[in-house]
Design a protein around this motif. Structure first.
Motif, PDB file in Angstrom:
ATOM      1  N   PRO A 121       0.967  -1.171   0.054  1.00 42.42           N
ATOM      2  CA  PRO A 121      -0.042  -0.030  -0.175  1.00 42.42           C
ATOM      3  C   PRO A 121       0.894   1.460  -0.042  1.00 42.42           C
ATOM      4  N   ALA A 122       0.571   2.428  -0.878  1.00 34.95           N
ATOM      5  CA  ALA A 122       1.143   3.491  -0.992  1.00 34.95           C
ATOM      6  C   ALA A 122       1.109   4.314   0.288  1.00 34.95           C
ATOM      7  N   THR A 123       0.094   4.623   0.900  1.00 28.77           N
ATOM      8  CA  THR A 123      -0.016   5.231   2.123  1.00 28.77           C
ATOM      9  C   THR A 123      -0.412   4.340   3.246  1.00 28.77           C
ATOM     10  N   VAL A 124      -0.351   5.061   4.505  1.00 33.08           N
ATOM     11  CA  VAL A 124      -0.933   4.360   5.697  1.00 33.08           C
ATOM     12  C   VAL A 124      -2.560   4.200   5.624  1.00 33.08           C
ATOM     13  N   LYS A 125      -2.935   5.251   5.020  1.00 34.37           N
ATOM     14  CA  LYS A 125      -4.542   5.090   4.894  1.00 34.37           C
ATOM     15  C   LYS A 125      -5.113   4.077   3.908  1.00 34.37           C
ATOM     16  N   GLU A 126      -4.363   3.843   2.892  1.00 31.39           N
ATOM     17  CA  GLU A 126      -4.751   2.624   2.139  1.00 31.39           C
ATOM     18  C   GLU A 126      -4.365   1.405   2.849  1.00 31.39           C
ATOM     19  N   ALA A 127      -3.195   1.435   3.572  1.00 32.73           N
ATOM     20  CA  ALA A 127      -2.827   0.152   4.255  1.00 32.73           C
ATOM     21  C   ALA A 127      -3.875  -0.093   5.424  1.00 32.73           C
ATOM     22  N   ILE A 260      14.092  -7.151  21.454  1.00 30.72           N
ATOM     23  CA  ILE A 260      14.769  -5.666  21.324  1.00 30.72           C
ATOM     24  C   ILE A 260      15.343  -5.482  19.885  1.00 30.72           C
ATOM     25  N   ILE A 261      15.902  -6.792  19.330  1.00 32.64           N
ATOM     26  CA  ILE A 261      16.143  -6.335  17.889  1.00 32.64           C
ATOM     27  C   ILE A 261      14.761  -6.103  17.109  1.00 32.64           C
ATOM     28  N   ALA A 262      14.110  -6.593  17.355  1.00 32.40           N
ATOM     29  CA  ALA A 262      13.079  -6.576  16.373  1.00 32.40           C
ATOM     30  C   ALA A 262      12.461  -4.906  16.653  1.00 32.40           C
ATOM     31  N   GLY A 263      12.275  -4.803  17.825  1.00 29.40           N
ATOM     32  CA  GLY A 263      11.736  -3.241  18.282  1.00 29.40           C
ATOM     33  C   GLY A 263      12.636  -2.170  17.628  1.00 29.40           C
ATOM     34  N   LEU A 264      13.976  -2.357  17.644  1.00 30.00           N
ATOM     35  CA  LEU A 264      15.063  -1.165  17.105  1.00 30.00           C
ATOM     36  C   LEU A 264      14.788  -1.064  15.639  1.00 30.00           C
ATOM     37  N   MET A 265      14.815  -2.390  15.115  1.00 32.76           N
ATOM     38  CA  MET A 265      14.386  -2.392  13.761  1.00 32.76           C
ATOM     39  C   MET A 265      13.264  -1.732  13.216  1.00 32.76           C
ATOM     40  N   LEU A 266      11.968  -2.126  13.695  1.00 32.54           N
ATOM     41  CA  LEU A 266      10.769  -1.744  13.346  1.00 32.54           C
ATOM     42  C   LEU A 266      10.689  -0.170  13.698  1.00 32.54           C
ATOM     43  N   PHE A 267      11.067   0.410  14.802  1.00 33.31           N
ATOM     44  CA  PHE A 267      11.187   1.924  15.180  1.00 33.31           C
ATOM     45  C   PHE A 267      12.152   2.482  14.148  1.00 33.31           C
ATOM     46  N   THR A 268      13.362   2.059  13.906  1.00 31.37           N
ATOM     47  CA  THR A 268      14.173   2.635  12.776  1.00 31.37           C
ATOM     48  C   THR A 268      13.423   2.966  11.453  1.00 31.37           C
ATOM     49  N   GLU A 272      12.487   6.444   9.857  1.00 31.78           N
ATOM     50  CA  GLU A 272      13.133   6.793   8.771  1.00 31.78           C
ATOM     51  C   GLU A 272      12.121   7.020   7.635  1.00 31.78           C
ATOM     52  N   TYR A 273      11.009   6.270   7.467  1.00 32.93           N
ATOM     53  CA  TYR A 273      10.265   6.336   6.316  1.00 32.93           C
ATOM     54  C   TYR A 273       8.814   6.495   6.720  1.00 32.93           C
ATOM     55  N   GLY A 274       8.561   6.803   7.955  1.00 34.78           N
ATOM     56  CA  GLY A 274       7.098   6.928   8.205  1.00 34.78           C
ATOM     57  C   GLY A 274       6.969   8.126   9.192  1.00 34.78           C
ATOM     58  N   SER A 275       5.731   7.794   9.986  1.00 39.16           N
ATOM     59  CA  SER A 275       5.730   9.045  11.073  1.00 39.16           C
ATOM     60  C   SER A 275       6.211   8.673  12.391  1.00 39.16           C
ATOM     61  N   GLY A 276       6.971   7.954  12.512  1.00 40.85           N
ATOM     62  CA  GLY A 276       7.466   7.482  14.084  1.00 40.85           C
ATOM     63  C   GLY A 276       6.587   6.476  14.684  1.00 40.85           C
ATOM     64  N   PRO A 277       6.769   6.199  15.998  1.00 39.55           N
ATOM     65  CA  PRO A 277       6.401   5.046  16.468  1.00 39.55           C
ATOM     66  C   PRO A 277       4.612   5.268  16.411  1.00 39.55           C
ATOM     67  N   ALA A 278       4.150   4.098  15.728  1.00 34.98           N
ATOM     68  CA  ALA A 278       2.831   4.054  15.433  1.00 34.98           C
ATOM     69  C   ALA A 278       2.295   3.117  16.637  1.00 34.98           C
ATOM     70  N   LYS A 279       1.011   3.471  16.923  1.00 34.28           N
ATOM     71  CA  LYS A 279       0.705   2.783  18.262  1.00 34.28           C
ATOM     72  C   LYS A 279      -0.637   1.693  17.864  1.00 34.28           C
ATOM     73  N   ILE A 286      -0.296  -2.382   9.401  1.00 34.14           N
ATOM     74  CA  ILE A 286      -1.012  -1.345   8.839  1.00 34.14           C
ATOM     75  C   ILE A 286       0.315  -0.320   8.561  1.00 34.14           C
ATOM     76  N   SER A 287       1.107   0.176   9.556  1.00 37.46           N
ATOM     77  CA  SER A 287       1.978   1.157   9.234  1.00 37.46           C
ATOM     78  C   SER A 287       3.370   0.562   8.732  1.00 37.46           C
ATOM     79  N   LEU A 288       3.399  -0.664   8.990  1.00 37.41           N
ATOM     80  CA  LEU A 288       4.798  -1.325   8.329  1.00 37.41           C
ATOM     81  C   LEU A 288       4.880  -1.412   6.765  1.00 37.41           C
ATOM     82  N   PRO A 289       3.618  -2.002   6.326  1.00 35.39           N
ATOM     83  CA  PRO A 289       3.605  -2.134   4.919  1.00 35.39           C
ATOM     84  C   PRO A 289       3.784  -0.984   4.163  1.00 35.39           C
ATOM     85  N   ALA A 290       3.115   0.248   4.653  1.00 32.57           N
ATOM     86  CA  ALA A 290       3.299   1.441   4.078  1.00 32.57           C
ATOM     87  C   ALA A 290       4.580   1.792   3.961  1.00 32.57           C
ATOM     88  N   VAL A 291       5.523   1.518   5.242  1.00 36.28           N
ATOM     89  CA  VAL A 291       6.652   1.952   5.341  1.00 36.28           C
ATOM     90  C   VAL A 291       7.585   1.256   4.464  1.00 36.28           C
TER      91      VAL A 291
END
Ligand code: PHE
Length: 445
Positions: A121-127, A260-268, A272-279, A286-291
């Motif tokens: 998905p191109a945007t979080v909304k679409e995702a 911790i590795i998974a968390g650091l990777m996802l938040f990076t 980097e590509y999105g809007s920061g830590p999604a909740k 949702i957030s990750l596919p758009a990222v």
């Protein structure tokens, strides 16, 4: 009949495979995000060390000494009131209940592996609209992938401890680690990595409230697979003279490191590509596919790899969630493994269909009570009541019921001077912590 036992490394990988699951990669990052990162992560780490590690040892010890399914183990080890203590063994049921929604989520992951191959998905909304459409109106897709999860999991269980569970973990766990470490290494090269580190480790104590505290303790339990007989059942197949403390250490270490590795990777990636830590639970779906879309073509590749890793983590946990009850029916009712695996598989499969329906428009209203639908109720009852209760019972059982001399003879050689500290924690710290967590998760505090 010769009883199949785990090899040393097989046991560690299987127990770690049980611990490392959707909880680490799907749940931990989103609750860390929800409670503001740093302080929450530190409370969680502290609980893992103080409470998680001691219960892990206790649970392994019961399985190792009992040598049977959970019910029989409690029954044989209890010096008095055996007919009552055997009911403690029914904590194995919690696993089957967890599987009702766990298998549905694994189904979503399978679906995302396939779709990520082609489009993102191109945007979080679409995702978001893709995810909610699947969740609320696409019954057949969910049913199809949930069925696939059921078939894989049941098949492995029919093959037993050695040929099924150990084999699965010996293959999937190293692959999972390779994928995660590879993606993590890539994340460290991105500019946003330091922001992710800061988010996860810089404590903002103002954000910590009792709710965050309870969530951290509850999650430490869930992620280590404690309190529902999975680790206990696996430990019944340990070789004689196994070192429980070393195994427990490795399991806790691997589980925590991977979270911790998974968390650091996802938040990076999110910074980097999105809007920061999604909740919220939508983080991964949702957030990750758009990222991943933002990353360009490498994003498709990463998305597929990521969902494969998530599926591996989920499958290795699933077999451990069902195995306690499979073992129970084999030991107590002399069922064949084939029959026990299929019956337990059908149990979570059929109720899983109800869980899917409870999200589907039109059905949801018949399957929702008190503001929670069936899916959420199962999650709530297992996490808020069954797991902490299982932990409480085990701590009391090893701390007070089994003879201290017996516990000492097993554990002193392995724990040395730390024995008293461990025993104290089991007797006084853990039960109180579990009780408080249970009450407050039930909304009574
Ligand atoms: N520990 C698994 C996870 O983190 C879940 C689980 C809980 C597995 C209890 C087995 C027993 O996803």
């Amino acid at each position: 009949m010769k009883i199949a036992r785990f090899s040393r490394i097989g046991f560690i990988l299987a127990a770690a495979g049980s611990a490392v699951g959707l909880g680490n990669i799907w749940k931990f990052p989103y609750i860390a995000g929800e409670y503001g990162g740093g302080a929450f992560v530190l409370v969680y780490l502290f609980t893992v060390l103080l409470i998680g590690f001691s219960i892990m040892i206790a649970e392994m010890l019961i399985g190792y000494m009992g040598r049977k399914d959970t019910v029989t183990s409690f029954e044989t080890l209890a010096p008095v009131n055996k007919h009552l203590w055997k009911y403690a063994g029914f904590q194995g049921l919690a696993g089957l209940f967890i599987m009702i929604f766990y298998s549905v989520v694994i189904g979503w992951i399978f679906h995302y592996i396939v779709t990520s191959l082609f489009t993102l998905p191109a945007t979080v909304k679409e995702a978001e609209s893709i995810f909610t459409r699947m969740l609320h109106s696409d019954f057949l897709t969910q049913l199809f992938y949930h069925s696939l999860a059921f078939v894989c999991i049941t098949y492995v269980l029919t093959k037993g401890i050695k040929g099924g569970i150990e084999k699965l973990n010996m293959v999937l766990m190293p692959l999972l680690m390779i994928i995660l470490v590879g993606m993590f290494t890539y994340a460290t090269t991105l500019g946003a990595f330091s922001r992710a580190v800061e988010f996860m480790f810089y404590p903002d104590w103002g954000k910590i409230n009792s709710d965050a505290f309870v969530t951290a303790v509850g999650h430490a339990f869930f992620t280590l697979s404690l309190g529902m007989g999975a680790i206990m059942t696996y430990s019944a197949s340990l070789e004689k003279n196994s070192n429980i403390v070393k195994s427990a250490f490795w399991v806790v270490f691997l589980d925590t490191t991977i979270a911790i590795i998974a968390g650091l990777m996802l938040f990076t990636f999110l910074y980097e590509y999105g809007s920061g830590p999604a909740k919220g639970p939508g983080l991964v779906f949702i957030s990750l596919p758009a990222v991943f879309y933002e990353m360009g073509i490498i994003g498709n590749f990463f998305a597929v790899l990521f969902f494969i890793a998530l599926a591996f983590a989920g499958l290795t946990s699933s077999v451990s969630l069902v195995e306690p009850m499979v073992q129970y029916f084999i030991d107590r009712f002399s069922w064949s493994r084939l029959k026990a695996s299929i019956m337990m598989g059908l149990f979570f499969y059929l109720l899983g269909i109800v869980a899917i329906l409870s999200n589907i428009d039109g059905f949801a209203k018949y399957l929702t009570w008190g503001g929670k639908n069936f899916f959420d109720w199962v999650d709530y009852i297992t996490a808020a009541i069954m797991l902490p209760l299982g932990g409480l019972i085990m701590a009391v059982f090893v701390g007070f019921v089994i003879d201290k001399s017996k516990v000492e003879s097993f554990m002193k050689p392995q724990l040395g001077f730390a024995f008293e500290a461990w025993y104290f924690s089991l007797r006084y710290i853990t039960p109180v912590a579990m009780f408080v967590v249970m009450l407050s998760l039930m909304g009574l505090l």
